[in-house]
Design a protein around this motif. Structure first.
Motif, PDB file in Angstrom:
ATOM      1  N   ARG A 626       0.810  -1.229   0.000  1.00 60.50           N
ATOM      2  CA  ARG A 626       0.000   0.000   0.000  1.00 60.50           C
ATOM      3  C   ARG A 626       0.841   1.276   0.000  1.00 60.50           C
ATOM      4  N   ARG A 627       2.148   1.137   0.213  1.00 60.55           N
ATOM      5  CA  ARG A 627       3.028   2.303   0.244  1.00 60.55           C
ATOM      6  C   ARG A 627       4.456   1.786   0.079  1.00 60.55           C
ATOM      7  N   ILE A 650      10.336  -7.802  -6.738  1.00 65.03           N
ATOM      8  CA  ILE A 650       9.825  -6.578  -6.117  1.00 65.03           C
ATOM      9  C   ILE A 650       9.515  -5.564  -7.215  1.00 65.03           C
ATOM     10  N   SER A 651       8.647  -4.613  -6.877  1.00 66.36           N
ATOM     11  CA  SER A 651       8.237  -3.611  -7.861  1.00 66.36           C
ATOM     12  C   SER A 651       7.725  -2.372  -7.145  1.00 66.36           C
ATOM     13  N   TYR A 652       7.972  -1.209  -7.768  1.00 66.65           N
ATOM     14  CA  TYR A 652       7.382   0.032  -7.273  1.00 66.65           C
ATOM     15  C   TYR A 652       5.947   0.201  -7.746  1.00 66.65           C
ATOM     16  N   ASP A 653       5.637  -0.284  -8.964  1.00 67.30           N
ATOM     17  CA  ASP A 653       4.357   0.044  -9.577  1.00 67.30           C
ATOM     18  C   ASP A 653       3.478  -1.171  -9.879  1.00 67.30           C
ATOM     19  N   GLY A 654       3.956  -2.383  -9.615  1.00 65.11           N
ATOM     20  CA  GLY A 654       3.170  -3.577  -9.892  1.00 65.11           C
ATOM     21  C   GLY A 654       3.189  -3.982 -11.351  1.00 65.11           C
ATOM     22  N   ARG A 655       3.968  -3.271 -12.178  1.00 65.50           N
ATOM     23  CA  ARG A 655       4.050  -3.609 -13.599  1.00 65.50           C
ATOM     24  C   ARG A 655       5.472  -4.033 -13.989  1.00 65.50           C
ATOM     25  N   GLN A 656       6.441  -3.248 -13.575  1.00 61.82           N
ATOM     26  CA  GLN A 656       7.835  -3.592 -13.844  1.00 61.82           C
ATOM     27  C   GLN A 656       8.406  -4.321 -12.622  1.00 61.82           C
ATOM     28  N   ALA A 679      10.397  -1.124  -2.365  1.00 61.43           N
ATOM     29  CA  ALA A 679       9.305  -1.557  -3.227  1.00 61.43           C
ATOM     30  C   ALA A 679       7.974  -1.242  -2.563  1.00 61.43           C
ATOM     31  N   ARG A 680       6.917  -1.282  -3.375  1.00 60.46           N
ATOM     32  CA  ARG A 680       5.552  -1.288  -2.848  1.00 60.46           C
ATOM     33  C   ARG A 680       4.949  -2.676  -2.970  1.00 60.46           C
ATOM     34  N   TYR A 681       5.402  -3.433  -3.955  1.00 65.69           N
ATOM     35  CA  TYR A 681       4.830  -4.748  -4.222  1.00 65.69           C
ATOM     36  C   TYR A 681       5.907  -5.821  -4.077  1.00 65.69           C
ATOM     37  N   VAL A 682       5.499  -6.956  -3.547  1.00 66.97           N
ATOM     38  CA  VAL A 682       6.356  -8.134  -3.447  1.00 66.97           C
ATOM     39  C   VAL A 682       5.613  -9.293  -4.086  1.00 66.97           C
ATOM     40  N   ARG A 683       6.304 -10.082  -4.888  1.00 67.03           N
ATOM     41  CA  ARG A 683       5.637 -11.165  -5.593  1.00 67.03           C
ATOM     42  C   ARG A 683       6.479 -12.435  -5.528  1.00 67.03           C
ATOM     43  N   VAL A 684       5.801 -13.560  -5.305  1.00 69.48           N
ATOM     44  CA  VAL A 684       6.424 -14.878  -5.380  1.00 69.48           C
ATOM     45  C   VAL A 684       5.907 -15.546  -6.636  1.00 69.48           C
ATOM     46  N   GLY A 712      10.730   3.322  -9.883  1.00 74.21           N
ATOM     47  CA  GLY A 712       9.992   2.752 -10.994  1.00 74.21           C
ATOM     48  C   GLY A 712       9.831   3.652 -12.195  1.00 74.21           C
ATOM     49  N   LYS A 713      10.433   4.849 -12.178  1.00 73.41           N
ATOM     50  CA  LYS A 713      10.237   5.797 -13.273  1.00 73.41           C
ATOM     51  C   LYS A 713      11.193   5.491 -14.434  1.00 73.41           C
TER      52      LYS A 713
END
Length: 860
Positions: A626-627, A650-656, A679-684, A712-713
């Motif tokens: 969420r942040r 990991i990702s700042y924007d959920g896309r990259q 990061a804002r997002y973590v993915r397995v 993420g820019k």
């Protein structure tokens, strides 16, 4: 620079209030007061580092020492008259003030930086010549010149009987210009480090207090040379008591003793017929005196044989006699009847005496030091065979280095002691023998250099501490270094500075003066014991936590804030606490590509629920924090079925997405993936071709107080003429490596992009980040290449723009100045910008054959 990270363990502060009282008030002088961690090196001209703070904050277990630094600097000369402590209190519990202590940091002058031949040490904490912080003075008061920085090493010991909790108190520094009070807090976890004598880790530093250990008689007795009295006088015994207490306090728990020398001191002799008469009185007296202090776990008897230099022949130490018939140390060639006769009498006598004293379970001997040739290997084997013919179950442990000799001798040693470089490059034979139950220790000395962990004065203080983390991660249970106090080895003559000693003589107090390196060694051993406690309950987790900071002896994170945060996780885990930061999961949401996913499961902290993806092919589980957050690591708890191939991204924007970890050999259980990213997002991401269950996922770290506007820019890479600056083919840019939040470390990790250079070739690269809209910014920083400083830019220039055409210069940096000395940090008056441009200039040299560029961050 301002504080950005809510929840971070350290923060910068410039100065402090000097609290005055009574008659001293009129004498008050302006002062800067701040704190540093024990990981920092404070020089005479140091100002506050980017990791400085206002208080000493320590994380500990029980029966644990931990230290920080209180630092003072005034614009006129002053005296520190004494340092007092309040008791530390946590509710009704307290830690007595007597458990807190201090030393003033002193300095060692280095004429040049450490090196081994043409091989440098890197990084060094400063370029020599100069004065380097490597002494902890026993003086109780100190005069400080005007304008000179003075650090006070402040140490807390937490008794084994203390209750867990956060204890708080004050450090009061009484100066001629007034009193300074600095808060101190100690977060005590409910995990008790065993006493040194009963710990699972063995630490031996070859000592010269009981006589020199070399065949070389020319340098004389160390104690007599420096303290000006002989062995076995009252003052000598008092020194031995003080040394024994120091060794116990610093967890040096194996006592090395020169057996033949002590036998001679006791009256042993050889007659004209070659019959030896052994008197064990001095040997027993010395060993028992050390043992009486309660810190001796093992005995190491010096040593049998070896070369006297680089060339054959081998010699063996025996009892001989001089022209007057007095017993002396003698060194006949090993391949002689004299040596055979010595062994036939000495080894049985040694065996009989050690067994009679009940010391056989803790006694070991050596044959030689660093056998390196086929000649050495053959003689080592022959000597081992002879010794074991008289004492079959004697433990033999030799420091071994040169390959393939070392690998050949490892199976024949009861205690394997490979050199750090040796083990790091050829671990297989040692690991195989370790699995059979043998002890495996580590040693280092004048080597390795380069980026390897060692204990040299001009290396970061925390190097010795991380060496013990490396030892744990590789299933090692001991450490050896050749010289505790070889003071005859002049510091100017030492190529690797500090290799010859880790304590110094204190003649005034008839004791020794310790060093920050000795503190670091003890800190590392204490950390090893905490990891060992955790490992007995959860081995995978303990090893993963150690490896989050240290992957190899030459690959580790130099980020001291990260080191401390991972260490806090280790203490928490050993105490049975969760690793995740609860705040990260407040309002966090989870989603999945897998069919049948139920929101909340696998991130709810309950093993009864989890992620069981259906279908086939690649599946992912994603958490939105969420942040933006500092992500120190991700803990994955697998069910009875687990994924062998998976990634953590990991990702700042959920896309990259940036891949922080990938494996094809997962073994289930409890995994911790160290990241040290933002990061804002973590993915397995895992392959669902076989069934598996992820019962729990936890993220360790903290939410950022300020958001990274560059996270993420998009960005461009150009040369000054505007053409595209394409990185070298070997070190490409995946498209977002400068803003993906994942920090690079080594040239082969694919987390930074690079440009290769020839000697004298010059390059200028502009990296321009588009923030997306006009923002107010006051800080920009870029991550430095960590592993090898020669790959950093010669000059980094910052400029900003609102239109991408007209750029305003902000500043230039030629050296790192940010956190943990791995960031270039520009702080400036707030300005508006849509574009941030960093210009990197580099000229190639034989050592600087490239430049690497990593993450760029911007804050308002």
């Amino acid at each position: 620079m301002r504080r950005r990270f809510v929840g971070a363990t350290t923060a910068l502060v410039l100065g402090s209030t000097v609290l005055l009282g009574g008659a001293q008030e009129a004498a008050a002088a302006p002062a800067n007061v701040w704190t540093e961690t024990a990981y920092a090196s404070v020089f005479k001209d140091s100002g506050p580092s980017a990791d400085a703070g206002r208080a000493v904050r320590l994380d500990t277990g029980k029966n644990d020492y931990e230290a920080g630094q209180v630092v003072l600097r005034m614009d006129r000369a002053f005296s520190i008259e004494r340092v007092d402590f309040s008791a530390l209190r946590s509710g009704r519990d307290s830690i007595a003030a007597s458990n807190l202590s201090y030393n003033f940091v002193g300095y060692e002058h280095l004429n040049n930086n450490s090196a081994f031949g043409t091989q440098d040490v890197n990084p060094v904490i400063r370029t020599a010549p100069g004065d380097f912080p490597d002494r902890l003075l026993n003086d109780r008061h100190l005069d400080v010149p005007a304008g000179q920085t003075q650090s006070i090493w402040v140490r807390a010991y937490v008794p084994a009987t203390a209750a867990a909790g956060i204890y708080s108190g004050d450090v009061k520094v009484k100066t001629s210009s007034g009193d300074v009070r600095v808060p101190i807090s100690v977060n005590v976890r409910d995990v008790t480090i065993p006493p040194s004598k009963s710990g699972d880790f063995t630490n031996v530093l070859w000592q010269l207090f009981t006589g020199n250990i070399s065949y070389d008689e020319g340098r004389g007795d160390t104690v007599a040379l420096y303290y000006k009295y002989n062995r076995y006088t009252d003052k000598w015994w008092n020194l031995i008591d003080n040394v024994a207490e120091t060794m116990k306090r610093y967890r040096t728990n194996e006592l090395s003793v020169p057996v033949v020398r002590l036998l001679i001191d006791g009256g042993s002799s050889v007659d004209d017929n070659g019959n030896y008469h052994f008197n064990w009185s001095r040997f027993d007296q010395v060993v028992e005196r050390f043992m009486s202090h309660g810190g001796v776990k093992r005995l190491q008897g010096f040593w049998q044989s070896g070369r006297h230099g680089n060339d054959p022949p081998w010699y063996t130490e025996v009892i001989g006699k001089d022209s007057n018939g007095n017993a002396i140390r003698s060194f006949p060639e090993t391949d002689t009847a004299t040596t055979d006769k010595w062994l036939s009498q000495y080894v049985p006598a040694l065996r009989q005496h050690i067994q009679a004293k009940g010391w056989a379970p803790i006694f070991q001997t050596q044959i030689t030091d660093e056998p390196s040739s086929q000649y050495d290997e053959d003689h080592w084997k022959a000597m081992a065979t002879k010794i074991r013919s008289y004492w079959p179950d004697i433990k033999i442990g030799d420091a071994i280095f040169s390959e393939p000799v070392a690998s050949h001798l490892a199976p024949l040693n009861d205690i394997m002691i490979p050199e750090e470089l040796n083990y790091n490059t050829t671990p297989a034979v040692y690991d195989a023998e370790r699995k059979k139950g043998k002890d495996l220790w580590l040693y280092n000395c004048i080597i390795p250099v380069g980026n390897y962990l060692n204990r040299l004065i001009d290396q970061p203080e925390w190097n010795q501490r991380l060496t013990m983390w490396y030892a744990y991660s590789k299933n090692m249970n001991g450490y050896l270094h050749w010289a505790m106090n070889n003071w005859q080895y002049d510091i100017d003559a030492q190529a690797s500075k500090g290799d010859g000693f880790i304590v110094r003589p204190d003649l005034v107090n008839n004791t020794v003066e310790v060093s920050p390196r000795y503190e670091s060694l003890r800190d590392g051993i204490e950390d090893w014991e905490v990891l060992n406690i955790l490992g007995k309950k959860n081995l995978d987790l303990a090893r993963d936590l150690a490896a989050a900071v240290v992957q190899r002896a030459d690959k580790y994170s130099p980020d001291t804030s990260y080191m401390q945060r991972i260490r806090a996780l280790i203490l928490d885990a050993a105490a049975g606490k969760p690793l995740s930061d609860v705040a990260l999961f407040q309002n966090a949401t989870a989603s999945s590509q897998a069919a049948g996913f139920e929101a909340g499961k696998a991130v709810d902290g309950r093993s009864s629920t989890g992620w069981r993806p259906g279908g086939t092919g690649e599946q992912w589980l994603q958490v939105d924090l969420r942040r933006q957050a500092q992500v120190d690591g991700v803990r994955l708890h697998w069910g009875s079925a687990f994924a062998k191939s998976y990634q953590v991204q990991i990702s700042y924007d959920g896309r990259q997405w940036a891949t922080a970890y990938a494996t094809t050999s997962g073994n289930g259980g409890d995994d911790f993936v160290g990241i040290n990213g933002k990061a804002r997002y973590v993915r397995v991401v895992a392959n669902a071709d076989t069934a598996y269950e992820l019962t729990d996922l936890q993220v360790s770290g903290f939410r950022l107080g300020e958001q990274n506007l560059a996270g993420g820019k998009s960005y461009t890479k150009t040369y000054p003429d505007g053409t595209v600056a394409t990185p070298s083919a070997r070190f490409p840019d995946s498209g977002n490596e400068a803003t993906d939040g994942l920090l690079g470390d080594a040239w082969d990790d694919g987390r930074a992009f690079g440009y290769e250079l020839k000697p004298d070739q010059k390059i200028t690269v502009n990296v321009t980040v588009d923030l997306g809209s006009v923002q107010r910014i006051s800080e920009v920083r870029t991550h430095a290449y960590e592993e090898y400083p020669y790959y950093r830019p010669d000059l980094t220039t910052l400029s900003t723009s609102v239109d991408g055409v007209h750029f305003t210069p902000i500043g230039q940096l030629s050296a790192v100045n940010g956190e943990s000395q791995v960031w270039y940090d520009f702080s400036f008056a707030q300005t508006k910008a849509k574009f941030v441009r960093l210009t990197f200039d580099k000229t190639g040299t034989p050592k600087a054959s490239g430049i690497f560029i990593d993450d760029i961050e911007a804050y308002n």
